[in-house]
Design a protein around this motif. Structure first.
Motif, PDB file in Angstrom:
ATOM      1  N   VAL A  82       0.868  -1.171   0.000  1.00  0.00           N
ATOM      2  CA  VAL A  82       0.000   0.000   0.000  1.00  0.00           C
ATOM      3  C   VAL A  82       0.904   1.219   0.000  1.00  0.00           C
ATOM      4  O   VAL A  82       1.720   1.405   0.901  1.00  0.00           O
ATOM      5  N   ARG A  83       0.734   2.024  -1.006  1.00  0.00           N
ATOM      6  CA  ARG A  83       1.552   3.226  -1.100  1.00  0.00           C
ATOM      7  C   ARG A  83       0.697   4.427  -0.733  1.00  0.00           C
ATOM      8  O   ARG A  83      -0.322   4.686  -1.347  1.00  0.00           O
ATOM      9  N   SER A  84       1.138   5.130   0.269  1.00  0.00           N
ATOM     10  CA  SER A  84       0.401   6.314   0.690  1.00  0.00           C
ATOM     11  C   SER A  84       1.007   7.540   0.024  1.00  0.00           C
ATOM     12  O   SER A  84       2.160   7.533  -0.399  1.00  0.00           O
ATOM     13  N   ALA A  85       0.217   8.565  -0.034  1.00  0.00           N
ATOM     14  CA  ALA A  85       0.706   9.809  -0.604  1.00  0.00           C
ATOM     15  C   ALA A  85       1.740  10.411   0.330  1.00  0.00           C
ATOM     16  O   ALA A  85       1.639  10.278   1.552  1.00  0.00           O
ATOM     17  N   PRO A  86       2.742  11.065  -0.227  1.00  0.00           N
ATOM     18  CA  PRO A  86       3.754  11.678   0.649  1.00  0.00           C
ATOM     19  C   PRO A  86       3.133  12.801   1.478  1.00  0.00           C
ATOM     20  O   PRO A  86       2.199  13.469   1.051  1.00  0.00           O
ATOM     21  N   ILE A  87       3.651  12.980   2.657  1.00  0.00           N
ATOM     22  CA  ILE A  87       3.141  14.022   3.544  1.00  0.00           C
ATOM     23  C   ILE A  87       3.558  15.378   2.975  1.00  0.00           C
ATOM     24  O   ILE A  87       4.743  15.606   2.710  1.00  0.00           O
ATOM     25  N   PRO A  88       2.587  16.263   2.763  1.00  0.00           N
ATOM     26  CA  PRO A  88       2.938  17.549   2.146  1.00  0.00           C
ATOM     27  C   PRO A  88       3.726  18.432   3.118  1.00  0.00           C
ATOM     28  O   PRO A  88       3.516  18.402   4.332  1.00  0.00           O
ATOM     29  N   THR A  89       4.619  19.212   2.535  1.00  0.00           N
ATOM     30  CA  THR A  89       5.384  20.163   3.349  1.00  0.00           C
ATOM     31  C   THR A  89       4.533  21.409   3.599  1.00  0.00           C
ATOM     32  O   THR A  89       3.473  21.591   2.994  1.00  0.00           O
ATOM     33  N   GLN A  90       5.018  22.276   4.475  1.00  0.00           N
ATOM     34  CA  GLN A  90       4.285  23.511   4.760  1.00  0.00           C
ATOM     35  C   GLN A  90       4.209  24.404   3.528  1.00  0.00           C
ATOM     36  O   GLN A  90       3.215  25.096   3.310  1.00  0.00           O
ATOM     37  N   TRP A  91       5.240  24.367   2.700  1.00  0.00           N
ATOM     38  CA  TRP A  91       5.226  25.165   1.477  1.00  0.00           C
ATOM     39  C   TRP A  91       4.137  24.661   0.524  1.00  0.00           C
ATOM     40  O   TRP A  91       3.444  25.454  -0.118  1.00  0.00           O
ATOM     41  N   GLU A  92       4.003  23.354   0.407  1.00  0.00           N
ATOM     42  CA  GLU A  92       2.965  22.793  -0.469  1.00  0.00           C
ATOM     43  C   GLU A  92       1.571  23.121   0.049  1.00  0.00           C
ATOM     44  O   GLU A  92       0.677  23.447  -0.733  1.00  0.00           O
ATOM     45  N   VAL A  93       1.380  23.057   1.360  1.00  0.00           N
ATOM     46  CA  VAL A  93       0.078  23.388   1.946  1.00  0.00           C
ATOM     47  C   VAL A  93      -0.239  24.854   1.698  1.00  0.00           C
ATOM     48  O   VAL A  93      -1.353  25.213   1.298  1.00  0.00           O
ATOM     49  N   ALA A  94       0.745  25.739   1.901  1.00  0.00           N
ATOM     50  CA  ALA A  94       0.530  27.166   1.680  1.00  0.00           C
ATOM     51  C   ALA A  94       0.216  27.449   0.209  1.00  0.00           C
ATOM     52  O   ALA A  94      -0.670  28.261  -0.113  1.00  0.00           O
ATOM     53  N   GLY A  95       0.907  26.778  -0.689  1.00  0.00           N
ATOM     54  CA  GLY A  95       0.643  26.967  -2.117  1.00  0.00           C
ATOM     55  C   GLY A  95      -0.747  26.490  -2.496  1.00  0.00           C
ATOM     56  O   GLY A  95      -1.440  27.115  -3.313  1.00  0.00           O
ATOM     57  N   ARG A  96      -1.173  25.391  -1.907  1.00  0.00           N
ATOM     58  CA  ARG A  96      -2.523  24.878  -2.190  1.00  0.00           C
ATOM     59  C   ARG A  96      -3.588  25.838  -1.667  1.00  0.00           C
ATOM     60  O   ARG A  96      -4.586  26.094  -2.333  1.00  0.00           O
ATOM     61  N   ILE A  97      -3.365  26.371  -0.474  1.00  0.00           N
ATOM     62  CA  ILE A  97      -4.327  27.327   0.095  1.00  0.00           C
ATOM     63  C   ILE A  97      -4.400  28.570  -0.774  1.00  0.00           C
ATOM     64  O   ILE A  97      -5.486  29.087  -1.077  1.00  0.00           O
ATOM     65  N   ARG A  98      -3.247  29.048  -1.237  1.00  0.00           N
ATOM     66  CA  ARG A  98      -3.221  30.225  -2.096  1.00  0.00           C
ATOM     67  C   ARG A  98      -3.963  29.957  -3.417  1.00  0.00           C
ATOM     68  O   ARG A  98      -4.713  30.785  -3.899  1.00  0.00           O
ATOM     69  N   ALA A  99      -3.751  28.777  -3.990  1.00  0.00           N
ATOM     70  CA  ALA A  99      -4.422  28.438  -5.239  1.00  0.00           C
ATOM     71  C   ALA A  99      -5.937  28.358  -5.049  1.00  0.00           C
ATOM     72  O   ALA A  99      -6.714  28.787  -5.921  1.00  0.00           O
ATOM     73  N   LEU A 100      -6.363  27.827  -3.928  1.00  0.00           N
ATOM     74  CA  LEU A 100      -7.809  27.713  -3.681  1.00  0.00           C
ATOM     75  C   LEU A 100      -8.439  29.068  -3.427  1.00  0.00           C
ATOM     76  O   LEU A 100      -9.580  29.317  -3.852  1.00  0.00           O
ATOM     77  N   THR A 101      -7.735  29.959  -2.732  1.00  0.00           N
ATOM     78  CA  THR A 101      -8.332  31.275  -2.469  1.00  0.00           C
ATOM     79  C   THR A 101      -8.397  32.124  -3.736  1.00  0.00           C
ATOM     80  O   THR A 101      -9.290  32.933  -3.888  1.00  0.00           O
ATOM     81  N   ARG A 102      -7.504  31.921  -4.674  1.00  0.00           N
ATOM     82  CA  ARG A 102      -7.542  32.660  -5.941  1.00  0.00           C
ATOM     83  C   ARG A 102      -8.714  32.210  -6.817  1.00  0.00           C
ATOM     84  O   ARG A 102      -9.249  32.977  -7.584  1.00  0.00           O
ATOM     85  N   SER A 103      -9.071  30.937  -6.743  1.00  0.00           N
ATOM     86  CA  SER A 103     -10.104  30.418  -7.634  1.00  0.00           C
ATOM     87  C   SER A 103     -11.511  30.873  -7.247  1.00  0.00           C
ATOM     88  O   SER A 103     -12.425  30.802  -8.037  1.00  0.00           O
ATOM     89  N   HIS A 104     -11.700  31.338  -6.021  1.00  0.00           N
ATOM     90  CA  HIS A 104     -13.052  31.738  -5.593  1.00  0.00           C
ATOM     91  C   HIS A 104     -13.311  33.123  -5.941  1.00  0.00           C
ATOM     92  O   HIS A 104     -13.147  34.109  -6.011  1.00  0.00           O
TER      93      HIS A 104
END
Length: 104
Positions: A82-104
């Motif tokens: 079973v291969r799990s997804a790698p744990i995201p770093t804080q930079w990846e989480v921040a980038g994802r949050i930024r991308a989601l806030t731009r799309s709204h």
């Protein structure tokens, strides 16, 4: 426009002719390379065990159990990856949050 239709028809015809030919060659080779019934019976007669060998046990229960357990262990090892997804770093989480806030 009519040239394309003719070319398609020729191409499809060639492909189906090749497939039918391939099926014919495979069935012919299967029939030619299959063992003859008489040859198979002769091989069985020569490979038959003597009466003393027929009464000897093929394998004891413990060795068959060990073989079955080894086969099951191999199966479990191959099917339980079973291969799990790698744990995201804080930079990846921040980038994802930024991308989601731009799309709204």
């Amino acid at each position: 426009m009519t040239g394309g239709a003719e070319l398609s028809l020729i191409g499809v015809s060639i492909v189906f002719t090749a497939l039918v030919t391939l099926i014919g060659v495979v069935s012919l080779m299967t029939r030619l390379l299959a063992p003859r019934p008489a040859a198979a019976e002769g091989a069985l007669d020569s490979a038959r065990a003597t009466p003393a060998e027929e009464t000897a046990p093929v394998a004891d229960g413990a060795s068959l159990t060990n073989v079955a357990l080894a086969a099951y262990a191999t199966h479990r090892r191959r099917s339980q990856r079973v291969r799990s997804a790698p744990i995201p770093t804080q930079w990846e989480v921040a980038g994802r949050i930024r991308a989601l806030t731009r799309s709204h």
